[in-house]
Design an enzyme around this catalytic site. Sequence first.
Site, short mmCIF file in Angstrom:
data_model
loop_
_atom_site.label_atom_id
_atom_site.label_comp_id
_atom_site.label_asym_id
_atom_site.label_seq_id
_atom_site.Cartn_x
_atom_site.Cartn_y
_atom_site.Cartn_z
N ALA A 1 0.84 -1.20 0.00
CA ALA A 1 0.00 0.00 0.00
C ALA A 1 0.86 1.23 0.00
O ALA A 1 2.05 1.19 0.33
CB ALA A 1 -0.92 0.00 1.23
N GLU B 1 2.99 0.56 -6.12
CA GLU B 1 3.21 0.09 -4.75
C GLU B 1 3.44 -1.41 -4.71
O GLU B 1 4.27 -1.90 -3.93
CB GLU B 1 2.03 0.48 -3.86
CG GLU B 1 1.90 1.97 -3.62
CD GLU B 1 3.07 2.57 -2.86
OE1 GLU B 1 3.81 1.82 -2.19
OE2 GLU B 1 3.24 3.80 -2.92
N GLU C 1 6.93 -2.62 -3.07
CA GLU C 1 6.91 -3.27 -1.76
C GLU C 1 6.93 -4.79 -1.83
O GLU C 1 7.35 -5.45 -0.88
CB GLU C 1 5.68 -2.81 -0.97
CG GLU C 1 5.74 -1.33 -0.62
CD GLU C 1 4.69 -0.91 0.38
OE1 GLU C 1 3.78 -1.70 0.68
OE2 GLU C 1 4.79 0.23 0.87
#
Length: 201
Positions: free
Chosen positions: A78, A95, A99
Amino acid sequence: MSAVEHRYEVRSRQQRWSGRVFEVVTDEVTMPGGGTAARDVVRHVGAVAVVALDDAGQVVLIRQYRHAVGRHLWELPAGLMDVSGEDLAAAAARELAEEADLTAGRLDVLVDLHTSPGFTDEVVRVFLARDLADVPPEQRHERRDEEADLQVLRIDLDEAVGMVLAGEITNSPAVAGLLAAVRARDAGWTALRRADAPLPR
């Protein structure tokens, strides 16, 4: 319930603080009965989150330190809507790559959240990502600050929901996204919205 709803008009606004992610304002708002009241509001840039589901039915979770609560939390990939002009689906893809080192061949909307409407206008859109593939090592994002010790885990979607119900996952977009993903899966993925669906007004 009355036939005509009261219009809560902002008579004045005073900025208390402003930063990159949010600003704090005090609004003077008209109330039913003719008076006004001061309401402090955190005006937020907004965010996206991603339920990344692989072909084996496993979902990607990340464990990241969150200073506001002073501990690590299990979350979904996120991030903020902090890139000017970027649409929501592009932000979700960014994202996911940054991530979790993943790309998605398909993105759909799972759920939209007002995270804490008692004091902030923050909206988080949670996407479902499928048809996952790894980002090539040479193209991977360099993680810094809290992201430098980020942990990535894949677990069965139902096991992740068990973590929600056991209180092991408390991050609100993760809670909502995981529960929505199970509901959407059990309904045969028929209730998903397109990735470009408009946000709630």
